[in-house]
Design an enzyme around this catalytic site. Sequence first.
Site, PDB file in Angstrom:
ATOM      1  N   GLU A   1       0.062  -6.062  -5.333  1.00  4.65           N
ATOM      2  CA  GLU A   1      -1.007  -5.811  -4.373  1.00  4.65           C
ATOM      3  C   GLU A   1      -2.141  -5.048  -5.053  1.00  4.65           C
ATOM      4  O   GLU A   1      -1.881  -4.032  -5.695  1.00  4.65           O
ATOM      5  CB  GLU A   1      -0.432  -4.982  -3.226  1.00  4.65           C
ATOM      6  CG  GLU A   1      -1.323  -4.856  -2.028  1.00  4.65           C
ATOM      7  CD  GLU A   1      -0.607  -4.095  -0.919  1.00  4.65           C
ATOM      8  OE1 GLU A   1      -0.220  -4.733   0.076  1.00  4.65           O
ATOM      9  OE2 GLU A   1      -0.413  -2.869  -1.062  1.00  4.65           O
TER      10      GLU A   1
ATOM     11  N   TYR B   1      -9.299  -6.841  -0.789  1.00  5.48           N
ATOM     12  CA  TYR B   1      -7.850  -6.682  -0.884  1.00  5.48           C
ATOM     13  C   TYR B   1      -7.254  -8.010  -1.362  1.00  5.48           C
ATOM     14  O   TYR B   1      -7.639  -9.089  -0.882  1.00  5.48           O
ATOM     15  CB  TYR B   1      -7.271  -6.342   0.493  1.00  5.48           C
ATOM     16  CG  TYR B   1      -5.764  -6.469   0.575  1.00  5.48           C
ATOM     17  CD1 TYR B   1      -4.945  -5.360   0.408  1.00  5.48           C
ATOM     18  CD2 TYR B   1      -5.162  -7.710   0.813  1.00  5.48           C
ATOM     19  CE1 TYR B   1      -3.573  -5.479   0.471  1.00  5.48           C
ATOM     20  CE2 TYR B   1      -3.781  -7.835   0.869  1.00  5.48           C
ATOM     21  CZ  TYR B   1      -2.984  -6.725   0.695  1.00  5.48           C
ATOM     22  OH  TYR B   1      -1.627  -6.848   0.753  1.00  5.48           O
TER      23      TYR B   1
END
Lengths: 378, 291
Positions: free
Chosen positions: A188, A101
Site C-alpha cells: 500500500e 492512494y
Amino acid sequence: MIVSEDFAKKFVARYGLNIPPGRVAQTPDEAAAIASELGGASVVKALIPSGGRGKAGGVQVCASVEAAREAAGSLLGRELLGHAVTRVLIEKAMPIAREMYVGIVANSATDMIDLIVSLSGGVEIEDTVQHSRAVLHLAVEPGNVLPVHRVRAWLRQANVQTIDIPALADVLVKLYRAAADLDAMLLEINPLAVLQDGSLVLLDCKLEIDDNGLARQPELAELYRVSLSDREQRARELGVSFVPLDGDIGVITSGAGLGMGTLDLLKQQGLSPANFLDTGGGISESLVEGALELIMEPSQVRGAIVNLYGGINRMLEAAKGIVAALENIQGNRPIVVKILGNQQEEAWNMLASEPNIHVIRVVQTEAAVARLAELVRN
Amino acid sequence: MTTRLLDQDTRAIVQGITGKVGQAQTHWMLRAGTKLVAGVTPGRGSGQVEGLPVYNTVAEAVQNENANASVIFVPAMVARDAAFEAIAAGLRLIVIVTEHIPIRDTMEIKARARIAGATVIGPNCPGIFVPGIGKLGIMPTSIFQKGNIGIVGRSATLSYEVIANLTDAGLGQTAAVGIGGDPVVCTEFTEVLKLFEADPVTRGIVLVGEIGGSAEERAAEFISKMSKPVVALIAGRAAPPGRRFGHAGAIIRAGTGGAQQKIEALCKAGVSIANTPCEIPILLKRRLLGD
C-alpha cells in the site's frame, strides 16, 4: 509479517520506483545529522509495524535540523499504537503537488489480485476506500504478469484526466510485480505523491508479507528471524507454531483446530491459557521435549494440557519426550496428557508412573480439561 | 457415497511418493483399501514404492496406469508446479496435503483448476476419507465407521475428534472431507455441502469451522437452502483477535473472522451449534429424529 517502511521502500525501489532520499536514525543526534545532510526540511517517521501512524502523531514534518532532532527525541523510546519506537526514518521533505492512494491486495475472498487507486490520498483513505465511488478498482487474475497496456486502458476507461496516465500505469505495473515477487498480501502506497515537476514518488510504503512465502524470500526471512522474541525463535527452530497468551495454563496440541477447540473448552471451565503450541504433523521425542519445556517455562503456568492426535506418528516417542522434559521442569505442576494414535498403549504405560503426569485414555478432550480444572483447583 | 470425489472409479497416483511422508502415507492409504495405481517423483521414475510403479511425470502415469486422481505430498515450494502438472495431465481430482504453500501459489492453482474443471482439495488439509472406498490423504482409518453422516472441516485433528465422537455414538459416516486451514482453499465448504445434499445415502452433516476469513458465512448462505440437517462446531471462540492460531487462516482481524459472527450466520441458516465436540452426536440425533 509486516515489513517496516525503510525495508519495504528498499525492496520496491529495486523495481525503478522513486522514493524520497533518507536514512534511519536511532538517536536524536543521528536524526539531526541525517536532516542536515538532506539539506534542512525533513519528515521524521516512527518505524512501527502498524497503520494509523500519521493520525497517532508518528509522522512529523520538520522545517529545520533542530526540529528534526526534537521530533526524533519525542518519538524514540515512546510507545505508539502498542509498539515501542526504537528507530525513526528521516526523509527529505518533498515539494508535493497532489497526493494519491495505491493498494495492491491479494484478496482471499475473491482469489483475485486487487489494484485499488484513489486519486485523492491521505490519512483518511480507509474511510474513502470503503465509502467513496471515487476509488478505482481492477481485479487481476493471480500471477506475476500484468501488461501495462491493460492498466493504461483501464485508467483511460475510468476517465482519469488530471494525471499522466502512462506514468501512473508504469508505477502500478511495477508495484504489481514487486507485490508478486515479494509474496505480498498487501502493498500500500499512501500517499503516492505527484511532485511539482510531475514525477511520482512513494512517500509511504506498507508491505505485509505472506509468512508462507518466507522460505523463498531470504532477505525477508532474515528480517523475520531477528524480529522474533527468544521463545518465538526457539519455537521456530523446533518447527512448531507458538502463541504466548495472558493466562496460566500451558497448552500443547497436535493441530491448530484441536488447539483452538482446547482453548474453548479451557475457557468453559474457567481456565485461562498461558500459551498455545501447535506441534504440526510430525511428532518426535525431541520436538515434544522442547515444546513442553517451552510452555512450562513461565513461572505463572500452574498446569498444562498435552493433547496429541498422533495418527501414524509413534506416540512412544512423544511419551519419551515428556519424560525427558520433566527433568528440566520446576515445581509440582500437574500436566494432563491425552495421547491417541500409533503406540498409544505403550505411551500410556510409560507415563502412568510419572509424578505430576495424569493420563487420559479417552478421545474426549472435555475429559482431559475437566481433570486439569480439578487438579489446578486443589 | 456417490460423489464426484473419491469413489469406486478413482484411480489415484501419489505425487512425492518417494519422500518420507509420501511413502508412509501410501502404505496407510493402501491399507485403507484405496485404489492407488502409481507414484510420481521427477527424476526418480523407476522401480517401485509399496508395490506401485514410480514415474517421472504425471502424464506417464496417466498414459500407463489410466490414473484420474492425485494426492500431493511434495514440499511447499514445489507444490504449485506439482498441482499444475496434475491439472495439465487432465486429472479430475487432486488432493494437496502439503502445508505452508504461499497463498499466491494457491490462488494460481485455484484459478487454473477452475479453468480446467478439476476439483482440488486443500492445500494444508487431511484430504478425503470414504468408508468402504478408502482415502486420499492422511485421516486415521481407525476412527471411521460406515454410515450416513457427512463431515466437512477446516481443521484436521479437531475433525478427527469429532468423527471419533460420532463413531462412539453409533453415527457412522458417508465421507469426511478436510478442506484445509489456509486463508485460501481450492474447494470451499459450500461445494462439499452440495455433494452431501445431493448424495442419497447422507442423512445429516457436521461442519467443523474455525475463526478467520468468512468461509462459514458463505456456507451459511447455501445451508439456508438445504434440506438435510447440519450441526456445526466453531473453534476459536476463546481466541483473542490479531493472533494467528496455528493455521495461517485462523486469525481475527479488522472486525472479521470472529467466532460469534460465524455462529450467528449459521444459526440464522438453521444450523445447530455445538459448544463441545461431545455435543455433536446429541444434537445430530435430535435433528435426525425431528426432521
